[in-house]
Each structure stands twice: as structure tokens, then as C-alpha cells.
Design an enzyme around this catalytic site. Structure first.
Site, PDB file in Angstrom:
ATOM      1  N   ASP A 174       0.111  17.649  13.464  1.00  0.00           N
ATOM      2  CA  ASP A 174       0.673  17.507  12.123  1.00  0.00           C
ATOM      3  C   ASP A 174      -0.421  17.256  11.095  1.00  0.00           C
ATOM      4  OD1 ASP A 174       2.827  17.675  10.422  1.00  0.00           O
ATOM      5  OD2 ASP A 174       3.172  15.523  10.424  1.00  0.00           O
ATOM      6  N   PHE A 211      -8.052  -0.564   7.138  1.00  0.00           N
ATOM      7  CA  PHE A 211      -7.670  -0.403   5.732  1.00  0.00           C
ATOM      8  C   PHE A 211      -8.420   0.792   5.137  1.00  0.00           C
ATOM      9  CE2 PHE A 211      -8.833  -1.702   1.277  1.00  0.00           C
ATOM     10  CZ  PHE A 211      -7.613  -1.345   0.718  1.00  0.00           C
ATOM     11  N   GLY A 262       9.221   1.527   7.502  1.00  0.00           N
ATOM     12  CA  GLY A 262       8.940   0.215   6.911  1.00  0.00           C
ATOM     13  C   GLY A 262       7.769   0.271   5.947  1.00  0.00           C
ATOM     14  N   LYS A 299       8.114   5.753   6.803  1.00  0.00           N
ATOM     15  CA  LYS A 299       9.472   6.125   7.203  1.00  0.00           C
ATOM     16  C   LYS A 299      10.256   4.939   7.745  1.00  0.00           C
ATOM     17  CE  LYS A 299       8.043   9.593   9.730  1.00  0.00           C
ATOM     18  NZ  LYS A 299       6.875  10.124   9.047  1.00  0.00           N
ATOM     19  N   ASN A 335      -1.240  13.342   5.711  1.00  0.00           N
ATOM     20  CA  ASN A 335      -1.554  12.492   6.852  1.00  0.00           C
ATOM     21  C   ASN A 335      -3.026  12.110   6.914  1.00  0.00           C
ATOM     22  OD1 ASN A 335       1.058  12.378   7.707  1.00  0.00           O
ATOM     23  ND2 ASN A 335       0.896  14.141   9.070  1.00  0.00           N
ATOM     24  N   LEU A 389       0.830  -1.215   0.000  1.00  0.00           N
ATOM     25  CA  LEU A 389       0.000   0.000   0.000  1.00  0.00           C
ATOM     26  C   LEU A 389       0.855   1.252   0.000  1.00  0.00           C
ATOM     27  CD1 LEU A 389      -2.684  -1.096   2.636  1.00  0.00           C
ATOM     28  CD2 LEU A 389      -3.022  -0.826   0.164  1.00  0.00           C
ATOM     29  N   GLY A 390       2.057   1.112   0.492  1.00  0.00           N
ATOM     30  CA  GLY A 390       2.938   2.277   0.518  1.00  0.00           C
ATOM     31  C   GLY A 390       4.169   1.994   1.353  1.00  0.00           C
TER      32      GLY A 390
HETATM   33  P1  ATP Z   1       5.493   9.150   5.486  1.00  0.00           P
HETATM   34  O1  ATP Z   1       6.544   9.943   6.136  1.00  0.00           O
HETATM   35  O2  ATP Z   1       5.805   8.877   4.033  1.00  0.00           O
HETATM   36  O3  ATP Z   1       4.111   9.701   5.680  1.00  0.00           O
HETATM   37  P2  ATP Z   1       4.799   7.134   7.427  1.00  0.00           P
HETATM   38  O4  ATP Z   1       5.799   6.434   8.265  1.00  0.00           O
HETATM   39  O5  ATP Z   1       3.938   8.146   8.043  1.00  0.00           O
HETATM   40  O6  ATP Z   1       5.556   7.722   6.191  1.00  0.00           O
HETATM   41  P3  ATP Z   1       2.397   6.029   6.438  1.00  0.00           P
HETATM   42  O7  ATP Z   1       2.050   7.390   5.872  1.00  0.00           O
HETATM   43  O8  ATP Z   1       1.595   5.566   7.566  1.00  0.00           O
HETATM   44  O9  ATP Z   1       3.923   6.004   6.787  1.00  0.00           O
HETATM   45  O10 ATP Z   1       2.317   4.919   5.303  1.00  0.00           O
HETATM   46  C1  ATP Z   1       2.911   5.068   4.041  1.00  0.00           C
HETATM   47  C2  ATP Z   1       1.860   4.957   2.946  1.00  0.00           C
HETATM   48  O11 ATP Z   1       1.184   3.695   3.034  1.00  0.00           O
HETATM   49  C3  ATP Z   1       0.750   5.988   3.061  1.00  0.00           C
HETATM   50  O12 ATP Z   1       1.118   7.191   2.475  1.00  0.00           O
HETATM   51  C4  ATP Z   1      -0.402   5.286   2.359  1.00  0.00           C
HETATM   52  O13 ATP Z   1      -0.295   5.412   0.977  1.00  0.00           O
HETATM   53  C5  ATP Z   1      -0.189   3.836   2.725  1.00  0.00           C
HETATM   54  N1  ATP Z   1      -0.996   3.481   3.909  1.00  0.00           N
HETATM   55  C6  ATP Z   1      -0.630   3.599   5.196  1.00  0.00           C
HETATM   56  N2  ATP Z   1      -1.593   3.190   6.031  1.00  0.00           N
HETATM   57  C7  ATP Z   1      -2.618   2.799   5.260  1.00  0.00           C
HETATM   58  C8  ATP Z   1      -3.935   2.286   5.539  1.00  0.00           C
HETATM   59  N3  ATP Z   1      -4.335   2.119   6.778  1.00  0.00           N
HETATM   60  N4  ATP Z   1      -4.744   2.004   4.498  1.00  0.00           N
HETATM   61  C9  ATP Z   1      -4.309   2.203   3.218  1.00  0.00           C
HETATM   62  N5  ATP Z   1      -3.089   2.697   2.899  1.00  0.00           N
HETATM   63  C10 ATP Z   1      -2.242   2.990   3.888  1.00  0.00           C
HETATM   64 MG    MG Z   2       2.446   9.268   6.619  1.00  0.00          MG
END
Ligand code: ATP
Ligand code: MG
Length: 401
Positions: free
Chosen positions: A258, A214, A146, A144, A263, A140-141
Site C-alpha cells: 500500500d 515521531f 483512534g 482509522k 502512507n 498529530l492526527g
Molecule cells: P488513515 O486511514 O487516515 O491513514 P491510519 O489508521 O492509517 O489512518 P495513521 O495514518 O497512522 O492512521 O495516523 C493518522 C495521522 O496521524 C497521520 O496521517 C499523521 O498525520 C499522524 N501521524 C501518525 N503517526 C505519526 C507519527 N509517527 N509521527 C507524526 N505524525 C503521525
Molecule cells: Mg495512514
């Protein structure tokens, strides 16, 4: 494939379920384990188990091959529409790949700090979980610390979740062990339709895994990039949900700090979900930093490094409203961070033509230099620009948090 109608029906049924182990009457004793999974099962019933016999000719995904026998209808599931298969997509092997690259050992002290398991949570303990209990689907993405995957529980009823991995060694390298621990514990106790749910968490030697709701329609940021900006109606609907979620968070003494499009995620029905609790305070999102600095959503008191209250979120809500409508935050200056800083401090707010008087009023009331002068969230929920677009059947604003 599940049709849009059946997905809606599934979503409706999911929304009526609670997947937590929230005790119905008395709180469980400190550190107690839950003997049965019934409530967890209910909580996790996001979608039904894949059941090829209900959808002939369907392309069954790789991950479902290992699935247990035919789904038995659960008493709480009701109709067979819940038994539609949901394609979780193909796993790319990223977890194993990461494990080879990101496997430095951590100290015994850090290991203890990061031994996070929601089955031991002081409030709302869950059952014990491990990675073997999930079929892993599409990525899904990348976060930072993982990767994030779409997953499904192997046992019936099969729930769809987002599984987010955090590498312990990277948390230690970023010196954010305590913050990560605290934020996970905070998020697991939050229950609001516009706050991304965390159903549980567990860990192994190298990683922490977060079992997240999700968000079927992904990042709001992507939508904003795609369309450039949103209509007043769409923006108002989002801000209504944001204000309600923030009022809930503040009632729990949680300040997000934030708020920004990166976010925010979108549920299957396009409903807004606040994600990323406080993480970014400690480790700002790379994307915006490289794009245009990190100041855009910060209020004067934070830009100046002064003490701040929950009213920082009210300010960010004003910035968000503006960015939804105009496509960029109000104080942005791509060439000079200093200029953004000056514009924030002076509250140099300029409205391009075409914005309604109502929304200009709301933004100006949120973007007040003095935190106490910023309009309260309860008032945002009653503001004419919000009321104008709120669907008739939505009784938001009546809750008292
Ligand atoms: P970043 O600094 O890039 O925001 P992060 O550690 O905050 O990284 P997340 O934003 O939680 O990580 O997750 C990275 C990506 O995974 C999100 O931008 C989104 O595209 C996807 N993602 C995360 N959580 C979910 C979820 N619950 N449902 C669907 N997609 C998700
Ligand atoms: Mg994020």
C-alpha cells in the site's frame, strides 16, 4: 525553543542511539522480561528532557509541568544541547472524549487476541509500558481506529514519541483482529532509517497503544498537496530512500502493498519514513477512496485479483515517482474507475513534456505489466536518475539485504 541547529544536533544524536531492547549477543528467552530499562532508555532518547534552567524565559508547556525534576545529563547524552526543551504542545482531552464514545465491550476471545504487550514479544521484548508513563501533548492526527498524539515519557531521559491509539471494539467490528496483531508484530521487528520505528506497544481494556517514532515533519501527502508536485531532485532523493527501505522490507519477506503518499511520513530532517504496514490492504484509506478510487497504485495483477508477489511494491514505486513529479498518478481517471482499471491493464503510460529521459526510463522500467520484468530494487538504487541526485556522502546501495 530549540533552534533548528540544536534540533539537527539532537536528531543526529538520536540517530546514533538505538532505543530497542535488542539483545547485543544472545537472543532473550521466549517471553522473557527485560530486567532493566537501559536499552529502552537509549532507544527512546529522541530528544532530551525539558529543562527550564537551560532555556531561560521559555514557555514551558502544560504537559511538562508534571515533569520530574531537572534532567540529569545522561552518560550517553553527551552535550547540553540534548537538554533543550521540546514543546510537545497542548493535549486536547481527546482520549477521554473518545473513551466515552468508543467503549463497547469486546468478547473474551477477541480480548485475548488483542491483549498486545511488547513486554511479552517473542523477539525483542521491551519493558512494560502504560499510559500513565507519558505526558500527552498535541494531537498529530486521527487514524482509522483512534487518535495519534505527540507524547513524552515522564521518566528520565524523556523521550518524544507518537502514541497511536487503536480502539479494540472498532478492530473487532472491522474483523481485523488477526491482521492488526500480525502487522504490529511485524513492524516492531523492523529496523531501517526509512521505515517508521515502533518501539513498543501495550493495551488497556479498550485500547491498544503503539509507541511510534515521531515523524517531526508530518505527512508527505501534505507537502505534495501544498506544492502540487516535487522537483526531480527532491523526487529522486525520496525514491532513493523508498527503494532502499523496500529492498530491506522484501529481504524480511514483508510486502508493503500500500505504497502511496498518504502512507509516508517525514522525519525532522525531511527524511522519508514508510508507515502503515499492510493495514490499508485490509481497510483502504478513506481519503483516497473518496477522492479518486483506490486503484491508482495497484498493479495489473492486483487489479485483476490474481496472486501477487513483492513486485507489487516495485510497480507502486513507479506510480509514486510519477505522482511526485506530475502531481497525480499515471493512470488516474477521476470520472471513471473503470477507465483507470483499463489504463492500468494496458499500462497506458503517458509522459507530459518536461520530464527528463532518465526518469522516464526508470518509470517505464518499474511500470511493466509482467511482475518479473519490473526493474529490481537493487537496480533502482544504481539507476542514473537516482545516482545523479544522491548526496556524495551517502553510500546507499552498498548494503546487501
Ligand atoms: P488513515 O486511514 O487516515 O491513514 P491510519 O489508521 O492509517 O489512518 P495513521 O495514518 O497512522 O492512521 O495516523 C493518522 C495521522 O496521524 C497521520 O496521517 C499523521 O498525520 C499522524 N501521524 C501518525 N503517526 C505519526 C507519527 N509517527 N509521527 C507524526 N505524525 C503521525
Ligand atoms: Mg495512514
Amino acid at each position: 525553543m530549540a533552534t533548528v541547529g540544536s534540533v539537527r544536533e539532537i536528531t543526529r544524536q538520536i540517530q546514533s542511539l538505538d532505543i530497542s531492547n535488542k539483545p547485543t549477543s544472545a537472543r532473550p528467552p521466549f517471553h522473557s522480561k527485560q530486567p532493566s530499562q537501559t536499552n529502552v532508555a537509549k532507544l527512546l532518547t529522541k530528544y532530551a528532557a525539558p529543562n527550564p534552567s537551560y532555556v531561560p524565559g521559555q514557555n514551558i508547556m502544560k504537559s511538562a509541568k508534571s515533569a520530574a525534576p531537572k534532567a540529569k545529563p545522561q552518560p550517553h547524552m553527551g552535550t547540553t544541547s540534548v537538554n533543550q526543551a521540546v514543546d510537545i504542545g497542548h493535549y486536547d482531552g481527546g482520549l477521554e472524549l473518545d473513551n466515552e464514545k468508543r467503549c463497547e465491550k469486546i468478547s473474551a476471545e477477541a480480548a485475548q487476541e488483542l491483549a498486545l504487550d511488547s513486554s511479552n514479544a517473542p523477539s525483542y521484548p521491551t519493558r512494560e509500558w502504560s499510559l500513565h508513563e507519558f505526558d500527552i501533548g498535541r494531537p498529530l492526527g486521527k487514524g482509522k481506529f483512534g487518535r495519534v498524539y505527540m507524547v513524552r515519557t515522564k521518566t528520565e531521559p524523556k523521550y518524544i514519541l507518537a502514541l497511536k491509539t487503536l480502539y479494540k471494539s472498532e478492530i473487532v467490528a472491522g474483523k481485523v483482529e488477526k491482521q492488526v496483531r500480525r502487522e504490529i508484530e511485524i513492524q516492531q521487528n523492523l529496523r531501517h532509517p526509512n521505515v517508521l520505528r515502533m518501539y513498543g506497544y501495550f493495551h488497556d481494556e479498550k485500547r491498544i497503544f503503539l509507541m511510534l517514532e515521531f515523524a517531526g515533519k508530518g505527512e508527505l501527502y501534505r507537502q505534495l498537496s501544498k506544492y502540487g508536485c516535487f522537483s526531480e531532485k527532491r523526487s529522486s532523493r525520496y525514491i532513493d530512500q523508498m527503494a532502499d527501505a523496500l529492498a530491506y522490507l522484501h529481504s524480511k519477506h514483508v510486502i508493503h502493498r500500500d505504497i502511496k503518499p498518504e502512507n509516508l511520513l517525514l522525519g525532522l530532517n525531511g527524511e522519508l519514513k514508510i508507515a502503515d504496514f499492510g493495514w490499508s490492504v485490509h481497510a483502504p484509506s478513506q481519503r483516497r477512496r473518496t477522492m479518486c478510487g483506490t486503484l491508482d497504485y495497484l498493479p495489473p495483477e492486483m487489479v485483476e485479483g490474481k496472486e501477487h508477489s513483492e513486485r507489487v511494491d516495485n510497480w507502486a514505486l513507479g506510480v509514486l515517482t510519477y505522482e511526485f513529479l506530475i502531481g497525480k498518478p499515471p493512470f488516474e481517471d477521476r470520472k471513471s474507475v473503470n477507465n483507470t482499471y483499463r489504463r492500468i491493464m494496458r499500462v497506458d503510460l503517458r509522459f507530459p513534456p518536461g520530464m527528463s529521459a532518465e526518469v522516464k526510463d526508470l518509470i517505464a522500467r518499474l511500470l511493466q505489466h509482467e511482475p518479473q520484468e519490473r526493474i529490481a530494487l537493487t537496480e533502482v538504487l544504481r539507476h542514473p536518475w537516482i545516482m545523479k541526485y544522491r548526496p556524495m556522502d551517502c553510500n546507499r546501495g552498498s548494503e546487501t539485504y
